[in-house]
Design a protein around this motif. Structure first.
Motif, PDB file in Angstrom:
ATOM      1  N   SER A 158       0.853  -1.181   0.000  1.00 23.14           N
ATOM      2  CA  SER A 158       0.000   0.000   0.000  1.00 23.14           C
ATOM      3  C   SER A 158       0.894   1.238   0.000  1.00 23.14           C
ATOM      4  N   GLY A 159       0.211   2.418  -0.081  1.00 19.49           N
ATOM      5  CA  GLY A 159       0.940   3.673  -0.172  1.00 19.49           C
ATOM      6  C   GLY A 159       0.905   4.252  -1.569  1.00 19.49           C
ATOM      7  N   PHE A 160      -0.023   3.790  -2.396  1.00 20.64           N
ATOM      8  CA  PHE A 160      -0.108   4.256  -3.781  1.00 20.64           C
ATOM      9  C   PHE A 160      -1.573   4.413  -4.188  1.00 20.64           C
ATOM     10  N   TYR A 161      -1.781   5.019  -5.355  1.00 24.47           N
ATOM     11  CA  TYR A 161      -3.129   5.325  -5.828  1.00 24.47           C
ATOM     12  C   TYR A 161      -3.618   4.281  -6.837  1.00 24.47           C
ATOM     13  N   THR A 162      -4.907   4.340  -7.137  1.00 26.96           N
ATOM     14  CA  THR A 162      -5.504   3.368  -8.069  1.00 26.96           C
ATOM     15  C   THR A 162      -4.804   3.400  -9.426  1.00 26.96           C
ATOM     16  N   GLU A 163      -4.409   4.580  -9.887  1.00 19.33           N
ATOM     17  CA  GLU A 163      -3.756   4.670 -11.199  1.00 19.33           C
ATOM     18  C   GLU A 163      -2.368   4.047 -11.206  1.00 19.33           C
ATOM     19  N   ASP A 164      -1.794   3.815 -10.026  1.00 15.27           N
ATOM     20  CA  ASP A 164      -0.472   3.190  -9.927  1.00 15.27           C
ATOM     21  C   ASP A 164      -0.538   1.666  -9.899  1.00 15.27           C
ATOM     22  N   LEU A 165      -1.716   1.118  -9.655  1.00 15.38           N
ATOM     23  CA  LEU A 165      -1.839  -0.329  -9.465  1.00 15.38           C
ATOM     24  C   LEU A 165      -1.336  -1.133 -10.658  1.00 15.38           C
ATOM     25  N   PRO A 166      -1.689  -0.783 -11.924  1.00 15.73           N
ATOM     26  CA  PRO A 166      -1.183  -1.574 -13.052  1.00 15.73           C
ATOM     27  C   PRO A 166       0.344  -1.646 -13.105  1.00 15.73           C
ATOM     28  N   MET A 167       0.998  -0.558 -12.756  1.00 17.19           N
ATOM     29  CA  MET A 167       2.457  -0.532 -12.757  1.00 17.19           C
ATOM     30  C   MET A 167       3.024  -1.511 -11.731  1.00 17.19           C
ATOM     31  N   LEU A 168       2.424  -1.553 -10.552  1.00 15.78           N
ATOM     32  CA  LEU A 168       2.877  -2.469  -9.506  1.00 15.78           C
ATOM     33  C   LEU A 168       2.522  -3.913  -9.843  1.00 15.78           C
ATOM     34  N   GLN A 169       1.379  -4.124 -10.472  1.00 21.99           N
ATOM     35  CA  GLN A 169       1.010  -5.476 -10.907  1.00 21.99           C
ATOM     36  C   GLN A 169       2.006  -5.995 -11.940  1.00 21.99           C
ATOM     37  N   GLU A 170       2.392  -5.129 -12.866  1.00 21.36           N
ATOM     38  CA  GLU A 170       3.361  -5.529 -13.898  1.00 21.36           C
ATOM     39  C   GLU A 170       4.701  -5.905 -13.278  1.00 21.36           C
ATOM     40  N   ARG A 171       5.155  -5.086 -12.329  1.00 21.78           N
ATOM     41  CA  ARG A 171       6.425  -5.361 -11.656  1.00 21.78           C
ATOM     42  C   ARG A 171       6.339  -6.669 -10.877  1.00 21.78           C
ATOM     43  N   ALA A 172       5.235  -6.879 -10.192  1.00 18.08           N
ATOM     44  CA  ALA A 172       5.054  -8.100  -9.415  1.00 18.08           C
ATOM     45  C   ALA A 172       5.066  -9.332 -10.318  1.00 18.08           C
ATOM     46  N   THR A 173       4.411  -9.234 -11.455  1.00 18.17           N
ATOM     47  CA  THR A 173       4.382 -10.357 -12.409  1.00 18.17           C
ATOM     48  C   THR A 173       5.782 -10.691 -12.895  1.00 18.17           C
TER      49      THR A 173
END
Length: 276
Positions: free
Chosen positions: A238-253
């Motif tokens: 956590s610590g980020f906004y909804t628009e940042d989620l795809p970027m974090l999902q991509e990194r996690a993948t």
């Protein structure tokens, strides 16, 4: 001696930075709220020019406003209580200060005296992380809390039955506060460390890793988290906004994690990922 209260409206990504900056100016008590935080200092230590210079350094980077007022010492407890109301999270978790009475209907009761640290449960990210923690089995698990602030998430892990808990923070005064809060809640065995991701290199693997920081730090440090995350282990961010989620999902993948779910509150997000 009276106090000066400075209340800043600023987003969470810069709130922790400004908390540290004001700490350097002698402010020694901080209370977070939905829009930022309030900072307190003895009147004789207050330097208006130093405050203005500090604010000016960040004015071009982030939208922020601030107000100041004088608080009589005899009203200090009243002011503290006004700014830190007890709350319930997930209909199970009571978060309160030591001057609040213990509620009778809480399954979990956490006492937090925040001092200069973030994490009272009042900010959306802390609430979301606790709500996500409530969905995971912590019993006898090994848990890591990165960017622990007051230590509230580490303490929550203890309440949920975690066996071993490590908490990490970059500021020495925050480490001290997290240790105090851990002891206050009966979790003296929580290992609170000073530093960043380098402090967990080579650790025994964790079942659950909690990281409530900000988007850029999460993106940079996620490989370090995954390196010490057990197979089938969980990473809560956590610590980020909804628009940042795809970027974090991509990194996690890219790192072999699987996205499971996320929660949103006022555009703030907490997401759960699972290791392969």
């Amino acid at each position: 001696m009276d106090f000066i209260e400075v209340t800043l409206e600023v987003n969470a990504e810069f709130a922790d930075i400004l908390t540290a900056e004001l700490g350097e100016l002698g402010f020694d008590a901080f209370v977070e709220n939905e829009n930022g935080f309030s900072a307190y200092i003895d009147e004789d230590k207050y330097n208006q020019q130093a405050l203005e210079e500090t604010i000016a350094r960040y004015a071009d980077m982030v939208q922020l406003t601030y107000t100041t007022k004088k608080i009589a010492r005899q009203n200090w407890n009243e002011e503290w209580e006004r700014n830190f109301e007890p709350l319930f999270i997930g209909d199970q978790v009571s978060v309160r200060a030591s001057f609040h009475e213990k509620p009778a209907n809480a399954k979990y009761d956490i006492v937090i005296n925040p001092k200069m640290s973030f994490g009272t449960g009042h900010h959306e990210t802390t609430t979301l992380m606790i709500e996500n923690q409530l969905t995971l089995d912590h019993q006898n698990k090994r848990v890591l809390d990165m960017g622990c602030g007051t230590g509230i998430l580490a303490i929550m892990a203890g309440e949920l039955g975690a066996k071993e808990i490590v908490a990490v923070e970059i500021e020495d005064w925050t480490v001290e506060n997290a240790r105090e809060n851990a002891e206050l809640n009966g979790y003296e065995t929580i290992d609170v460390r000073l530093g960043g991701a380098e402090t967990i290199a080579g650790d025994q693997p964790y079942d659950i890793i909690l990281a409530n920081i900000n988007r850029n730090v999460l993106l940079e440090d996620m490989p370090a988290y995954v390196a010490v995350l057990k197979p089938e282990g969980y990473l809560l961010l956590s610590g980020f906004y909804t628009e940042d989620l795809p970027m974090l999902q991509e990194r996690a993948t890219e790192l072999g994690l699987t996205y499971l779910s996320h929660r949103v509150k006022n555009n703030w997000v907490s997401a759960i990922f699972k290791n392969s």
